[in-house]
Enzyme design. Sequence first.
Site, mmCIF file in Angstrom:
data_model
loop_
_atom_site.group_PDB
_atom_site.id
_atom_site.type_symbol
_atom_site.label_atom_id
_atom_site.label_comp_id
_atom_site.label_asym_id
_atom_site.label_seq_id
_atom_site.Cartn_x
_atom_site.Cartn_y
_atom_site.Cartn_z
ATOM 1 N N ASP A 13 -4.668 10.019 -3.855
ATOM 2 C CA ASP A 13 -5.036 11.243 -4.571
ATOM 3 C C ASP A 13 -3.813 12.056 -4.990
ATOM 4 O O ASP A 13 -3.877 13.278 -5.118
ATOM 5 C CB ASP A 13 -5.964 12.127 -3.719
ATOM 6 C CG ASP A 13 -7.175 11.386 -3.209
ATOM 7 O OD1 ASP A 13 -7.834 10.714 -4.021
ATOM 8 O OD2 ASP A 13 -7.469 11.469 -1.999
ATOM 9 N N LYS A 16 -1.894 9.612 -9.605
ATOM 10 C CA LYS A 16 -1.380 8.392 -10.237
ATOM 11 C C LYS A 16 -1.958 8.193 -11.633
ATOM 12 O O LYS A 16 -1.298 7.648 -12.510
ATOM 13 C CB LYS A 16 -1.692 7.189 -9.338
ATOM 14 C CG LYS A 16 -0.952 7.218 -8.004
ATOM 15 C CD LYS A 16 -1.273 6.014 -7.144
ATOM 16 C CE LYS A 16 -2.692 6.030 -6.624
ATOM 17 N NZ LYS A 16 -2.961 7.162 -5.685
ATOM 18 N N GLY A 40 -10.231 6.285 -7.330
ATOM 19 C CA GLY A 40 -10.452 6.710 -8.700
ATOM 20 C C GLY A 40 -9.278 7.464 -9.274
ATOM 21 O O GLY A 40 -8.454 8.005 -8.538
ATOM 22 N N HIS A 41 -9.186 7.453 -10.588
ATOM 23 C CA HIS A 41 -8.176 8.223 -11.304
ATOM 24 C C HIS A 41 -8.892 9.226 -12.200
ATOM 25 O O HIS A 41 -9.829 8.871 -12.918
ATOM 26 C CB HIS A 41 -7.297 7.321 -12.181
ATOM 27 C CG HIS A 41 -6.419 6.398 -11.407
ATOM 28 N ND1 HIS A 41 -5.887 6.722 -10.187
ATOM 29 C CD2 HIS A 41 -5.966 5.147 -11.684
ATOM 30 C CE1 HIS A 41 -5.142 5.716 -9.751
ATOM 31 N NE2 HIS A 41 -5.178 4.749 -10.642
ATOM 32 N N GLN A 223 -5.098 4.196 -4.041
ATOM 33 C CA GLN A 223 -4.788 4.741 -2.711
ATOM 34 C C GLN A 223 -3.295 5.105 -2.593
ATOM 35 O O GLN A 223 -2.672 5.456 -3.581
ATOM 36 C CB GLN A 223 -5.229 3.771 -1.612
ATOM 37 C CG GLN A 223 -6.735 3.659 -1.454
ATOM 38 C CD GLN A 223 -7.330 2.483 -2.184
ATOM 39 O OE1 GLN A 223 -6.680 1.493 -2.471
ATOM 40 N NE2 GLN A 223 -8.591 2.583 -2.523
#
Length: 425
Positions: A13, A16, A40-41, A223
């Site tokens: 988190d 990225k 998730g992004h 991650q």
Amino acid sequence: MPAHVIVGTQWGDEGKGKATDLLADDVEYVVRYQGGNNAGHTILVGDRLLKLHLVPSGVLYPHVTPVIGDGVVLDPGVLLDELDGLVEQGVDVSHLAISGNAHLIMPYHRELDRLTERHLGRQKLGTTKRGIGPTYADKAARVGLRVQDLYDMKIFRQKLDVVLKEKNAILSRVYNRLPMRAVDIETEYTVYAERLRPYIMDTVSMLHEALERQETILLEGAQGTLLDLDHGTYPFVTSSNPVAGGALTGAGLGPRDIDRVIGITKAYVTRVGSGPFPTELHDDLAEHLVRAGHEHGTTTGRRRRVGWFDAVLIRYAGRVNGLTEHFLTKLDVLSELDTLKVCRAYRYQDEEYEHFPPHQSIFHHARPVYEELPGWWEDLTGVTEYAKLPRNAQAFVDRLEELSRVPIRYVSVGPARSQTLERHS
């Protein structure tokens, strides 16, 4: 041209997705190399906020080929839903490439993940219950099903029948659940196979041929370093290797193919799920950071735990990943604080640790050794040049660089791509 790796330096988190979005202008391929839809992004594109879980961020660029590599575990239903959602928003997904060697998340993986977490009770690991861990476990046990198995249903069914005997025994005898029927799973995954067929390719050959053409590849991890299966805060980790070394195995490249390893680092620290967290905050300041930083998980929506910047973790990430530079995110969130704290070391009993402790018990009971720095009250979100940041904000970044021992090249002061300041060229 060599490849670049983007890796999270904390517990994930870190931002990225934004870093990938910014750097994708200058690359031809963006490769997701590990994990599944347990991460998730979040990317701000114009006035649109896109949340991606499996599809690489490069899908937003017509000149970029987004690749799902060998090291990813793939839930085909989730992927297809995500692709449909992107198409509805006007995003072209036809250039996506998926490795046939990626492993499939199966219905029994998701069910066992949920049941195991529930069974662990207070000792639960805090998984996303998406079936990621059980899929990687089957991969290591050599009973997993891969994407390429979808295109020979005889092999698919033979493998499924073998593994389902064990899974159904566990479901019925241990958890008192109804067994799953192979025919139902085969029918469901046959439909997935037809829809996925246009995207399945030999991605390893594709990437090596791209390097031979002097094209640039960006390897995008999910991650973060402290969630790495081998190098993270085990057992409170993910089931894959988000570190830079995992990028090589997950994409099928070699060490000589890499020239940059970019560590994405938040100006404070967050983590989701269970596990030790030396600099964690539990007071009103924690709630302030959660609100100001919008600290809720992209995939699960869970509130993130928050704490002060931890230089011990960052130095460790620098070593484990061979970082060449940092991309510092969310500096703007720290505005309007009189004083900022930075953890420079840990203390356990009578000993001080500047590097990651060698034993889990030390880390679990370590106390942060803080130094304090003056804060700033100016709003940073409109700053367009690093030199125009408040003096105290620059001093804070300078100190983080000194403590991390890796150059901070980029500084983010907001979610938009334009809100990124280049500090070192």
